[in-house]
Motif scaffolding. Sequence first.
Motif, PDB file in Angstrom:
ATOM      1  N   LYS A 153       0.776  -1.285  -0.180  1.00 37.49           N
ATOM      2  CA  LYS A 153       0.060   0.105  -0.009  1.00 37.49           C
ATOM      3  C   LYS A 153       0.855   1.225   0.047  1.00 37.49           C
ATOM      4  O   LYS A 153       2.038   1.234   0.741  1.00 37.49           O
ATOM      5  N   MET A 154       0.357   2.243  -0.577  1.00 37.04           N
ATOM      6  CA  MET A 154       1.062   3.569  -0.689  1.00 37.04           C
ATOM      7  C   MET A 154       1.368   3.971   0.658  1.00 37.04           C
ATOM      8  O   MET A 154       0.346   4.227   1.633  1.00 37.04           O
ATOM      9  N   TRP A 155       2.633   4.499   0.994  1.00 38.31           N
ATOM     10  CA  TRP A 155       2.615   4.787   2.503  1.00 38.31           C
ATOM     11  C   TRP A 155       2.076   6.025   3.043  1.00 38.31           C
ATOM     12  O   TRP A 155       1.624   6.027   4.044  1.00 38.31           O
ATOM     13  N   HIS A 156       2.086   7.057   1.973  1.00 39.35           N
ATOM     14  CA  HIS A 156       1.227   8.172   2.670  1.00 39.35           C
ATOM     15  C   HIS A 156      -0.085   8.101   3.030  1.00 39.35           C
ATOM     16  O   HIS A 156      -0.789   8.596   3.563  1.00 39.35           O
ATOM     17  N   ARG A 157      -0.528   7.157   2.326  1.00 34.96           N
ATOM     18  CA  ARG A 157      -1.976   6.654   2.282  1.00 34.96           C
ATOM     19  C   ARG A 157      -2.194   5.980   3.842  1.00 34.96           C
ATOM     20  O   ARG A 157      -3.211   6.210   4.570  1.00 34.96           O
ATOM     21  N   THR A 158      -1.153   4.935   4.161  1.00 37.36           N
ATOM     22  CA  THR A 158      -1.219   4.235   5.202  1.00 37.36           C
ATOM     23  C   THR A 158      -0.848   5.366   6.677  1.00 37.36           C
ATOM     24  O   THR A 158      -1.675   5.195   7.603  1.00 37.36           O
ATOM     25  N   VAL A 159      -0.082   6.212   6.405  1.00 36.73           N
ATOM     26  CA  VAL A 159       0.372   7.230   7.536  1.00 36.73           C
ATOM     27  C   VAL A 159      -1.085   8.139   7.572  1.00 36.73           C
ATOM     28  O   VAL A 159      -1.483   8.309   8.805  1.00 36.73           O
ATOM     29  N   TRP A 160      -1.604   8.535   6.664  1.00 34.10           N
ATOM     30  CA  TRP A 160      -3.063   9.367   6.547  1.00 34.10           C
ATOM     31  C   TRP A 160      -4.032   8.389   7.595  1.00 34.10           C
ATOM     32  O   TRP A 160      -4.678   9.016   8.541  1.00 34.10           O
ATOM     33  N   GLU A 161      -4.263   7.490   6.987  1.00 36.40           N
ATOM     34  CA  GLU A 161      -5.237   6.514   7.706  1.00 36.40           C
ATOM     35  C   GLU A 161      -5.115   6.244   9.234  1.00 36.40           C
ATOM     36  O   GLU A 161      -6.061   6.111   9.966  1.00 36.40           O
ATOM     37  N   GLN A 162      -3.798   5.947   9.514  1.00 41.34           N
ATOM     38  CA  GLN A 162      -3.407   5.753  10.906  1.00 41.34           C
ATOM     39  C   GLN A 162      -3.337   7.012  11.802  1.00 41.34           C
ATOM     40  O   GLN A 162      -3.716   6.953  13.066  1.00 41.34           O
ATOM     41  N   ASN A 163      -3.323   8.065  11.300  1.00 40.20           N
ATOM     42  CA  ASN A 163      -3.467   9.452  11.996  1.00 40.20           C
ATOM     43  C   ASN A 163      -4.696  10.351  11.922  1.00 40.20           C
ATOM     44  O   ASN A 163      -5.004  10.829  12.766  1.00 40.20           O
ATOM     45  N   ARG A 164      -5.242   9.990  10.824  1.00 43.05           N
ATOM     46  CA  ARG A 164      -6.381  11.086  10.366  1.00 43.05           C
ATOM     47  C   ARG A 164      -7.887  10.196  10.206  1.00 43.05           C
ATOM     48  O   ARG A 164      -8.880  10.624  10.126  1.00 43.05           O
ATOM     49  N   GLY A 165      -7.875   8.877   9.963  1.00 45.19           N
ATOM     50  CA  GLY A 165      -8.881   7.917   9.738  1.00 45.19           C
ATOM     51  C   GLY A 165      -8.872   7.781   8.366  1.00 45.19           C
ATOM     52  O   GLY A 165      -8.122   8.047   7.481  1.00 45.19           O
ATOM     53  N   PRO A 166     -10.015   6.907   7.964  1.00 45.51           N
ATOM     54  CA  PRO A 166     -10.298   6.512   6.554  1.00 45.51           C
ATOM     55  C   PRO A 166     -10.362   7.490   5.530  1.00 45.51           C
ATOM     56  O   PRO A 166     -10.835   8.556   5.716  1.00 45.51           O
ATOM     57  N   ILE A 167      -9.885   7.089   4.558  1.00 49.59           N
ATOM     58  CA  ILE A 167     -10.037   8.034   3.136  1.00 49.59           C
ATOM     59  C   ILE A 167     -11.412   7.659   2.635  1.00 49.59           C
ATOM     60  O   ILE A 167     -11.654   6.590   2.367  1.00 49.59           O
ATOM     61  N   PRO A 168     -12.189   8.759   2.523  1.00 55.94           N
ATOM     62  CA  PRO A 168     -13.549   8.466   1.896  1.00 55.94           C
ATOM     63  C   PRO A 168     -13.585   7.666   0.274  1.00 55.94           C
ATOM     64  O   PRO A 168     -12.536   8.169  -0.307  1.00 55.94           O
ATOM     65  N   GLU A 169     -14.478   6.956   0.026  1.00 60.85           N
ATOM     66  CA  GLU A 169     -14.795   6.390  -1.135  1.00 60.85           C
ATOM     67  C   GLU A 169     -14.636   7.613  -2.161  1.00 60.85           C
ATOM     68  O   GLU A 169     -15.406   8.693  -1.968  1.00 60.85           O
ATOM     69  N   LEU A 208      -0.319  16.807   3.211  1.00 60.35           N
ATOM     70  CA  LEU A 208      -1.019  15.927   2.473  1.00 60.35           C
ATOM     71  C   LEU A 208      -2.629  16.439   2.923  1.00 60.35           C
ATOM     72  O   LEU A 208      -3.033  17.001   4.096  1.00 60.35           O
ATOM     73  N   GLU A 209      -3.552  16.182   1.832  1.00 61.16           N
ATOM     74  CA  GLU A 209      -4.844  16.461   1.875  1.00 61.16           C
ATOM     75  C   GLU A 209      -5.740  15.759   1.352  1.00 61.16           C
ATOM     76  O   GLU A 209      -5.148  14.981   0.448  1.00 61.16           O
ATOM     77  N   VAL A 210      -6.867  15.414   1.788  1.00 60.49           N
ATOM     78  CA  VAL A 210      -8.102  14.507   0.981  1.00 60.49           C
ATOM     79  C   VAL A 210      -8.706  15.264   0.385  1.00 60.49           C
ATOM     80  O   VAL A 210      -9.146  16.500   0.432  1.00 60.49           O
ATOM     81  N   LEU A 211      -8.792  15.036  -1.509  1.00 59.61           N
ATOM     82  CA  LEU A 211      -9.681  15.587  -2.266  1.00 59.61           C
ATOM     83  C   LEU A 211     -10.437  14.671  -2.978  1.00 59.61           C
ATOM     84  O   LEU A 211     -10.070  13.587  -2.976  1.00 59.61           O
ATOM     85  N   PRO A 212     -11.695  15.078  -3.335  1.00 60.01           N
ATOM     86  CA  PRO A 212     -12.312  14.196  -4.413  1.00 60.01           C
ATOM     87  C   PRO A 212     -11.395  13.984  -5.565  1.00 60.01           C
ATOM     88  O   PRO A 212     -10.892  14.705  -6.027  1.00 60.01           O
TER      89      PRO A 212
END
Length: 108
Positions: A50-66, A85-89
């Motif tokens: 899994k891409m590391w930045h996604r793992t770090v985000w999920e472990q610290n900020r929660g799931p990435i929305p669909e 990092l930021e979550v974008l559509p």
Amino acid sequence: MVRIGSKLTKYEQKNPPAFEYTANDCYIIVNRKLNADGYYRRRVKRGPPKMWHRTVWEQNRGPIPEGHEINHKCKNRACSNLDHLEVLPKSVHVAQNNRERTIKLETH
């Protein structure tokens, strides 16, 4: 402090991942190979890497929305600094990256 992962594999216990801050405060891994696109992938538990930045985000900020993706505001794909990092559509992320690529092509 950013939590950076679950249990280490046997290889990682002998050779733990090493991270450094760049001059731009990007938090990057320095002793692992990046893929051809400039991302670091790590197998977390069992399953595909899994891409590391996604793992770090999920472990610290929660799931990435669909339908959403993680954007690197710093434009450094190896970076896992949560401030960068930021979550974008997905549609916004794709449009933003395509616009930036077009600008780079026009200026070179």
